[in-house]
Design an enzyme around this catalytic site. Structure first.
Site, PDB file in Angstrom:
ATOM      1  N   HIS A 159     -29.554 -20.303 -24.795  1.00  0.00           N
ATOM      2  CA  HIS A 159     -30.329 -20.705 -25.981  1.00  0.00           C
ATOM      3  C   HIS A 159     -30.853 -22.126 -25.783  1.00  0.00           C
ATOM      4  O   HIS A 159     -30.085 -23.018 -25.420  1.00  0.00           O
ATOM      5  CB  HIS A 159     -29.434 -20.736 -27.219  1.00  0.00           C
ATOM      6  N   ASN A 191     -23.621 -23.556 -19.329  1.00  0.00           N
ATOM      7  CA  ASN A 191     -23.979 -23.048 -20.665  1.00  0.00           C
ATOM      8  C   ASN A 191     -22.754 -22.844 -21.556  1.00  0.00           C
ATOM      9  O   ASN A 191     -22.784 -23.149 -22.743  1.00  0.00           O
ATOM     10  CB  ASN A 191     -24.749 -21.728 -20.520  1.00  0.00           C
TER      11      ASN A 191
END
Ligand SMILES: *[C@@H]1O[C@H](CO)[C@@H](O)[C@H](O)[C@H]1NC(C)=O
Length: 346
Positions: A159, A191
């Site tokens: 994201h 991440n």
């Protein structure tokens, strides 16, 4: 800047900052095809360029060509772009890069209120277990990033605007799962760890500052090879190859708060930029080791985040708050249950 001086700028300057970002955004908006009057379309005198005996162009012949050809004449059959598809969502604004097939940048405005999940009420609070990654049908098919590009790519669907920044509504959270908000990120050690806690640090800024603006920017930085030359090298995932894998990601933040209760029209502004490699980062790496001048990020990305006035009037964020990322590995077990990080087909 003198040591203890706290930079102050009037509120209108902060408006200029936000306006500046919006202006950049607006200028990227899709332009309508140039309007060409029919008289220009047909018949058009062909530009005649003749060579004289000496092989030089004769200026008299060149004068057939309009002396300052208008854009609409040259681009009679269309403007190639580039067009950064503007994405306006509940929790963010972004520009999509059609060539790289991930956002060129994303922008958010975080406050304590925006980060609150509001259970019940008209707008149900966002729950990430109720969101799934989806292709963005607002992006034309030839430029769209696909679920199958990420499948078994070895990269997480990272994201750019974190889902946790959009807990105020399920729709807002769902919008963060559109693949137009996603870029390929190393999962374990990036991440799911350091980067996730950098996102959390950004959210925690709302505890110290009234307004927090966060830009997330995928970057392609050159590396010096053994022969001394600088090259940009990056993977492209998908078959056929479709989505580019950034070498780095930047977080550019700006925070503001009233300078004092008696002067609410004056704001203390802090800014900072952090550039992280898309790679495993040791949990204990100090956040300050990733600090970069905002100008360096702007130059690398070809973007402008803040005006010179804002830059020179702001303090560095690491001087006005603690720049520290704390990676908590013991959260992993809980996350495995709730957070979908493994790329899987739809
Ligand atoms: C959010 O996404 C899920 C899964 O795609 C869907 O079932 C749900 O209806 C969406 N909710 C909203 C409010 O858009």
């Amino acid at each position: 800047m003198s040591g203890s001086a706290i930079a102050r700028v009037a509120i209108f300057a902060a408006g200029a900052l936000v306006g500046g970002g919006v202006a950049t955004f607006a200028s990227n908006r899709q332009q309508p095809a140039p309007v060409v009057p029919r008289s220009v379309v047909s018949p058009t005198p062909a530009p005649i360029v003749k060579l004289d005996e000496s092989g030089k162009t004769r200026v008299s012949e060149l004068s057939v060509v309009p002396s300052s050809p208008s854009v609409s004449t040259i681009l009679k059959y269309g403007n190639p772009g580039p067009i950064a598809d503007p994405l306006v969502r509940k929790a963010y604004v972004a520009a999509y890069d059609r060539r790289l097939r991930h956002p060129a940048w994303t922008a958010e405005h975080l406050t304590q209120a925006s980060l609150k999940s509001l259970p019940g009420g008209a707008d149900e609070a966002g729950d990430r277990s109720k969101s799934t990654f989806v292709e963005d049908e607002s992006i034309s098919t030839q430029f769209r990033s696909r679920l199958k590009d990420y499948f078994r790519s070895g990269y997480d669907r990272g994201h750019m605007v974190p889902a946790a920044d959009a807990k105020f509504s399920q729709q807002a959270m769902n919008e963060t799962f559109l693949l137009s908000n996603i870029a390929p990120q190393v999962g374990d050690g990036f991440n799911r760890h350091y980067w996730a806690y950098l996102e959390e640090w950004c959210r925690r800024l709302t505890g110290s500052f009234q307004d927090v603006y966060v830009f997330t920017v995928p970057l392609y930085l050159p590396r010096q090879d053994a022969d001394g030359k600088w090259r940009v090298s990056h993977e492209v995932i998908g078959s056929p190859p479709n989505v580019a894998v950034p070498t780095h990601f930047a977080k550019v933040v700006l925070t503001s708060k009233p300078a004092s209760p008696s002067t609410p029209e004056l704001l203390d502004i802090s800014t900072g930029a952090f550039v992280l490699p898309n790679a495993i980062i040791p949990d204990e790496a100090p956040l300050e080791s990733f600090v970069m001048p905002i100008e360096a990020v702007e130059r690398a990305a070809g973007l402008t985040f803040f005006s010179d006035a804002i830059k020179s009037a702001s303090s560095h964020i690491c001087k006005t708050t603690k720049c520290q990322v704390v990676v908590r590995r013991f959260d992993d077990a809980q996350k495995k249950a709730g957070r979908k990080t493994i790329a899987a087909p739809k």
